[in-house]
Structures are given as C-alpha cells and as structure tokens.
Design an enzyme around this catalytic site. Structure first.
Site, PDB file in Angstrom:
ATOM      1  N   HIS A   9       1.536  -1.383   0.221  1.00 42.51           N
ATOM      2  CA  HIS A   9      -0.056   0.114   0.282  1.00 42.51           C
ATOM      3  C   HIS A   9       1.720   0.922   0.009  1.00 42.51           C
ATOM      4  O   HIS A   9       1.909   1.297   0.529  1.00 42.51           O
ATOM      5  CB  HIS A   9      -0.997  -0.004   1.458  1.00 42.51           C
ATOM      6  CG  HIS A   9      -0.376  -0.186   2.769  1.00 42.51           C
ATOM      7  ND1 HIS A   9       0.237  -1.167   2.643  1.00 42.51           N
ATOM      8  CD2 HIS A   9      -0.160   0.705   3.680  1.00 42.51           C
ATOM      9  CE1 HIS A   9       0.525  -0.980   4.461  1.00 42.51           C
ATOM     10  NE2 HIS A   9       0.600   0.011   4.465  1.00 42.51           N
ATOM     11  N   HIS A  54       1.409   5.356   1.247  1.00 44.00           N
ATOM     12  CA  HIS A  54       0.696   6.014   2.352  1.00 44.00           C
ATOM     13  C   HIS A  54       0.347   7.475   1.195  1.00 44.00           C
ATOM     14  O   HIS A  54       1.302   8.077   0.557  1.00 44.00           O
ATOM     15  CB  HIS A  54       1.312   5.920   3.948  1.00 44.00           C
ATOM     16  CG  HIS A  54       1.068   5.263   4.682  1.00 44.00           C
ATOM     17  ND1 HIS A  54       0.700   5.177   5.156  1.00 44.00           N
ATOM     18  CD2 HIS A  54       2.342   3.275   4.229  1.00 44.00           C
ATOM     19  CE1 HIS A  54       0.822   3.769   5.862  1.00 44.00           C
ATOM     20  NE2 HIS A  54       1.755   3.044   5.446  1.00 44.00           N
TER      21      HIS A  54
END
Ligand code: 5GP
Ligand code: ZN
Length: 131
Positions: free
Chosen positions: A97, A99
C-alpha cells in the site's frame, strides 16, 4: 486472508476514498494527519517489490491523482508519499500500500530525519551495480 484483503472483499468496513476494478484507496484508521489515505492494489502482493512493474506503475498513476485531490480539497500545503517495505522499514500490514500523508505545516505530527553516515560512495556504487 490479510486484513486489507478482508477490507477489499467488504468483510471489514472502511471509508473509501476511491475504488476501481484494480485499486482501492481508503482513509487510514490512524489519520496521522487529516486525510491520511492508503492506496492499495486489489490483488494481494506482500510488498511493492513483488508487484509486476506495469501494475506498480498503474498504482502510482492512481496514487498521484488521489494525492492531488486529497491535497487540494483538504487545503493541505503538500503531502508525503510513503511505501514501507518489510518489517525493518515499518511495514505492519503485508499487503502492499502507498501512504498519502497530507501536510499542513512543518510542525505537524509527522517527522522524518536523515542522519549522515560517512561511507565510501564508490564502494556503495560498486555493490549496487555488481550484477
Ligand atoms: P504500514 O505500517 O504497513 O506501512 O501501514 C499500515 C497502515 O494501516 C497503518 O498506518 C495503520 O494505521 C493502517 N491500518 C491498519 N489496520 C487498519 C484497518 O483495519 N483499517 C484502516 N483503515 N487502516 C488500517
Ligand atoms: Zn492482502
């Protein structure tokens, strides 16, 4: 199944910032700063190094558009884009992922510091380019 796969499947609720067939962006539960967002591929990869480059490229294109929208609409002055890779770098959820951390001023709750180390740069380059 990992926690982000459960969110993608809809088994755990989340606040969706963006969704398409390949990508999901949600508000990070911690809200390090207002609007802290996580952008993830729907397909599980432990980290970005495990992703085919083409898929990673698409993820980053979407991240750029989402970061622009979040920053603009929350009146942030900038943002940090961060990918923690493996535990040593602070990765706690092993589903890759990105940020997006909107930044409002230099004294907010986020800080990064880069300390100087006296290393032989030619030796470092030799090691990086050894194969
Ligand atoms: P990492 O440390 O792996 O780079 O980041 C994982 C992030 O996921 C953390 O910032 C953490 O707050 C966030 N997180 C962990 N569990 C959940 C959850 O169930 N929902 C949401 N929205 N964020 C989560
Ligand atoms: Zn997963």
């Amino acid at each position: 199944m990992c926690i982000f796969c459960s969110i993608i499947e809809g088994n755990i609720p989340s606040k969706k910032v963006y969704e398409d067939d390949e990508t999901l962006a949600i508000l990070d539960i911690s809200q390090t700063t207002k609007g802290h967002t996580l952008v993830m591929p729907k397909k599980h990869y432990d980290n970005f190094l495990a992703m085919p480059s083409k898929e990673f490229g698409k993820l980053m294109e979407k991240t750029k558009d989402i970061a622009a929208k979040v920053t603009r609409n929350l009146d942030a002055k900038g943002c940090n884009i961060l990918i923690n890779t493996n535990e040593v770098a602070g990765q706690s959820v092993m589903h890759t992922h990105v940020h997006i951390i909107p930044r409002y001023d230099e004294t907010d709750t986020v800080s990064f510091s880069f300390t100087e180390n006296k290393l032989d740069l030619d030796e470092v380059l030799r090691q990086i380019n050894q194969d």
